[in-house]
Design an enzyme around this catalytic site. Structure first.
Site, PDB file in Angstrom:
ATOM      1  N   LYS A 216       0.828  -1.205   0.000  1.00  0.00           N
ATOM      2  CA  LYS A 216       0.000   0.000   0.000  1.00  0.00           C
ATOM      3  C   LYS A 216       0.873   1.270   0.000  1.00  0.00           C
ATOM      4  O   LYS A 216       2.098   1.166   0.012  1.00  0.00           O
ATOM      5  CB  LYS A 216      -0.973  -0.046   1.187  1.00  0.00           C
TER       6      LYS A 216
HETATM    7  C1  LIG Z   1      -5.408  -4.284   0.757  1.00  0.00           C
HETATM    8  C2  LIG Z   1      -6.884  -4.172   0.701  1.00  0.00           C
HETATM    9  C3  LIG Z   1      -7.717  -4.551   1.777  1.00  0.00           C
HETATM   10  C4  LIG Z   1      -7.233  -5.321   2.950  1.00  0.00           C
HETATM   11  O1  LIG Z   1      -6.214  -4.740   3.646  1.00  0.00           O
HETATM   12  P1  LIG Z   1      -5.464  -5.613   4.753  1.00  0.00           P
HETATM   13  O2  LIG Z   1      -4.748  -4.556   5.553  1.00  0.00           O
HETATM   14  O3  LIG Z   1      -4.545  -6.516   4.010  1.00  0.00           O
HETATM   15  O4  LIG Z   1      -6.481  -6.332   5.532  1.00  0.00           O
HETATM   16  C5  LIG Z   1      -9.072  -4.293   1.694  1.00  0.00           C
HETATM   17  N1  LIG Z   1      -9.606  -3.740   0.613  1.00  0.00           N
HETATM   18  C6  LIG Z   1      -8.855  -3.378  -0.454  1.00  0.00           C
HETATM   19  C7  LIG Z   1      -9.520  -2.752  -1.626  1.00  0.00           C
HETATM   20  C8  LIG Z   1      -7.480  -3.598  -0.451  1.00  0.00           C
HETATM   21  O5  LIG Z   1      -6.741  -3.284  -1.522  1.00  0.00           O
END
Ligand SMILES: *Cc1c(COP(=O)(O)O)cnc(C)c1O
Length: 387
Positions: free
Chosen positions: A189
């Site tokens: 991210k």
């Molecule tokens: C990465 C992601 C999540 C989940 O995030 P985590 O921190 O891995 O639980 C949820 N929704 C979207 C659209 C994502 O890209």
């Protein structure tokens, strides 16, 4: 390591410096590795980054945060939440944890964000909440979504996993008038804590409920009200909560990344602008830029082949891989995933825009630890494959 392996450009790689290593080492040496002072500071700094006036609740994933937010707004068995089909399963799996159902809807063909018109068409007497996901880092049409929510008495919980930091009509995502917005610090991210997430809300009662449910349903009120008399070992369980707290090790890493976020944003914008400039003229649909008044977080750079392309999406991915370049696809739409497809009897014809986009889409590397030279290689390879 072979020279090819050394020069492989992955789809994403976290941007970790000695500052992060030092911060994690300090947390490890402090003698307090689980939730503690680092996590509390991370919550305060994150809320301040978004402009203040918010409660921030740190959790060990965005998925956990989405679960807590839906629980706190009262989603339960028999309820329905409305979400886009073009998202990661985490957006909606949390509704199933609570015994609620997901109504998946199509996306806008230009932005690939949830289509407000499709939301209207999916509302039933069981609908309780809308879950917009800001695809790739571009804000959804939140004005239209809030208007629908108000008209039908629905709550809004934003999956803001891609949207740190994105703005909508001058306000940062996180400051918009939804019940809660949930950010992710997963490895790929726009900033990372290894794993982790943050829920933000203006609603103090909602924040209090999420804090209780984040850690086994332990109520802090007993401590606060009677702190002088209550012995340190005493606590009260007020609900069957979860184990979703963030560690101080992760928070220490997240705090350094948050300090670097303004520089990350600059770099992502610069890289996205270069892709938009230098991929022009190829048989591609380039990602939609933010409208005037909004800013894009550029978590993802998603390309789609246009009708003029003489190669298939799968061929492009293979040839990029042969050139040492990693890619991804965001996403196989949920209506194609066996669990969601079979549970709700979904067919591709119900989601023409997501379906058409899925057949032609691929995401190319866009991460701050990537050099100008590496980005140049991606551009050169795409020109060779598509030109
Ligand atoms: C990465 C992601 C999540 C989940 O995030 P985590 O921190 O891995 O639980 C949820 N929704 C979207 C659209 C994502 O890209």
């Amino acid at each position: 390591m072979t020279s090819e392996a050394r020069s492989f450009i992955p789809f994403a790689r976290p941007d970790i410096t000695e500052a992060e290593v030092d911060a994690v080492a300090r947390a490890l040496r402090s003698g307090w590795v689980t939730t503690g002072p680092e996590t509390k500071a991370f919550e305060q700094e994150f809320a301040a980054y978004l402009g203040g006036g918010l409660h921030a609740v740190a959790v060990n994933s965005a998925t956990a945060g989405l679960h807590l937010a839906l629980e706190a707004i009262g989603i339960g068995p028999g309820d329905e939440v409305i979400a886009p089909t073009l998202t990661f399963t985490a957006t909606v799996e949390v509704a199933r944890y609570l015994g609620a159902d997901a109504r998946l809807v199509d996306v806008d063909p230009v932005t690939l964000n949830i289509d407000p018109g499709a939301i209207e068409g999916a509302i039933t007497s069981r609908s309780k909440a809308i879950l917009p996901m800001h695809y790739g880092g571009l804000s959804c049409d939140m004005g239209a979504i809030f208007a629908i929510a108000r008209r039908h008495g629905l709550q809004v919980v934003e999956d803001a996993a891609h949207a740190l930091p994105a703005t909508h009509q001058g306000a940062l995502v996180g400051q918009l008038p939804s019940a809660a917005a949930v950010f992710s610090f997963y490895a790929n991210k726009t900033m990372t804590a290894g794993e982790g997430g943050m829920v933000v809300t203006r609603d103090e009662a909602l924040a209090a409920r999420m804090k209780v449910m984040r850690l086994h349903g332990i109520s802090r009120d007993a401590f606060d009200r009677f702190s002088s008399r209550t012995p340190a070992w005493y606590y009260e369980i007020v609900a069957p909560g979860f184990k979703y707290n963030l560690t101080d090790i992760a928070a220490a890493l997240g705090r350094v990344q948050l300090q670097r976020l303004p520089a990350f944003v600059q770099r992502r914008r610069q890289m996205a602008a270069r892709y938009l400039r230098e991929l022009k003229g190829l048989p591609l649909i380039l990602p939609a830029d933010a409208p005037v008044g909004d800013t894009h977080a550029w978590h993802l750079f998603v390309l789609r082949l246009s009708d003029a392309a003489r190669v298939t999406r799968d061929d492009v991915i293979q040839r990029l891989s042969d050139a040492g370049i990693g890619t991804s696809v965001h996403y196989v739409p949920l209506h194609r995933q066996p669990y969601w497809r079979d549970r709700y009897g979904l067919t591709p014809e119900q989601f023409p825009h997501a379906e058409r986009a899925y057949q032609r889409m691929f995401s190319i590397p866009l991460f701050t630890a990537m050099s100008d030279e590496e980005q140049g290689r991606v551009i050169t390879a795409l020109r060779a494959i598509l030109g």
